[in-house]
Design a protein around this motif. Structure first.
Motif: not given
Length: 383
Positions: A104-111, A376-383
């Motif tokens: 969760v933290k990594e995703y927020k930082e990157a995106k 728009p929906q969230p990018e699927a499959g990217k985590h």
């Protein structure tokens, strides 16, 4: 700003209708709403999810005559969403699919946090929706789990090959004709007439229609005067446009960027706004305040782009993302139908829908776009 990142944040924020928040008061019934294969859906979970749908659909702005129908629909959506979520969580747990705090933290930082503009927009979103960051994290965790689940369970059925992407482009070349677009900044003084009327009626529920119209006209005149004053300031010193936009614009998503709206294709903008921007030369301020359905705008045009054909290289990433979303949606709907056909689902009488249940609403189903939510929906499959 990078368009993909904007769509990503907009999509992630849109799915907050699925988590966090509280309903206004109890909805009746006991502490148990339903059981799904022995797993209990509690009233607290139900109230929480129903409250999110209420906020997403801006129930307070819905005419009284329609509120009863909408209430029944939201109850149905809430129940369907929680049942599907329970089925997914149970299966994910069995197969070891999970999302860690680090992910969760990594995703927020990157995106989000690596882009200063998105970071500011994120803060604005939390503030406007009275959300804690922990609430957003819970939403994001659920969305990442859903993506992992669809990838793991869907296998090849949810994969998109290079040849599929190219084939789609070749067969739909006309879809990739990009219309004229305009890059503009604006400062918005909000003046949405139905909202003004509602505010006036709240202050005087017995007001006559004639007096209501007079009050609305007076309020709009005051707001127009505010916009005129801002326009005069900017005309005297154009360099302060961004600063005044950040301080005064009531369009929060663009205000944090100094009023920057990015490139807007023709047909996606209020007609009055487009007409004014279209006749304004690059780098110039439109010579006056522009009235639209949203209020009063001060517009500065940064660029005009002529219509053009989008190349395959430009279009392929978006095509892949859309095809991936469609495949995952189809897989999830099929999976949910199969699971529900064999699952033991007991719904307490007080919470049983009045109408036949819709197909897998919320996650993996068809849900009408809530007022003010991003489509728009969230990018699927990217985590």
């Amino acid at each position: 700003m990078n368009k993909t990142k904007v769509s990503l944040l907009a999509g992630m924020l849109a799915v907050t209708v699925l988590v966090s928040g509280c309903a206004k008061g109890g909805l009746g019934g006991g502490q148990k709403v339903a059981t799904v294969n022995g797993t209990t859906i509690t009233k607290a979970e139900y109230d929480k999810t129903y409250g999110d749908f209420e906020k997403s659909f801006h129930v307070e702005n819905v005419p009284e005559a329609q509120k009863s129908v909408l209430d029944d629909y939201l109850k149905q959506m809430t129940l369907n969403k929680l049942i599907l979520q329970t089925l997914i969580n149970t299966e994910a747990s069995k197969t070891g699919i999970k999302v860690t705090d680090a992910e969760v933290k990594e995703y927020k930082e990157a995106k989000i946090f690596n882009d200063p503009t998105l970071k500011e927009q994120f803060k604005t979103f939390l503030s406007q929706n009275k959300m804690q960051e922990s609430d957003f994290d819970a939403m994001l965790r659920e969305n990442l789990l859903l993506n992992k689940f669809m990838e793991a369970k869907g296998g090849q059925a949810v994969q998109v090959s290079d040849s599929e992407v190219k084939n789609f482009y070749d067969k739909n070349v006309d879809q990739f004709k990009v219309p004229e677009s305009i890059h503009a900044k604006h400062i918005l003084v909000k003046a949405i007439e139905p909202q003004i009327k509602q505010e006036v009626r709240k202050g005087n529920e017995k007001i006559s229609d004639a007096d209501l119209e007079k009050s609305v006209a007076a309020k709009k005149q005051d707001l127009k005067a505010k916009a005129d004053k801002l326009f005069t300031e900017i005309k005297a010193n154009p360099a302060q446009f961004e600063e005044l936009a950040k301080k005064n614009s009531e369009d929060p998503m663009s205000a944090v960027k100094g009023g920057d709206l990015g490139y807007m294709p023709q047909g996606t903008v209020d007609p009055a706004f487009w007409a004014a921007a279209d006749k304004t030369p690059k780098g110039q301020l439109y010579p006056g305040v522009v009235a639209s359905q949203f209020g009063y705008h001060i517009i500065k045009v940064l660029d005009h782009k002529a219509p053009h054909q989008q190349t395959f290289a430009e279009a392929k990433d978006n095509i892949r993302e859309q095809m991936s979303q469609q495949k995952k949606q189809a897989f999830l709907q099929q999976w949910a139908q199969q699971q529900r056909s064999v699952a033991k689902i007991d719904v307490e009488k007080a919470y049983q829908p009045k109408e036949p249940e819709a197909e897998a609403q919320g996650q993996g189903g068809v849900m009408p776009t809530p007022q003010g939510a991003a489509a728009p929906q969230p990018e699927a499959g990217k985590h």
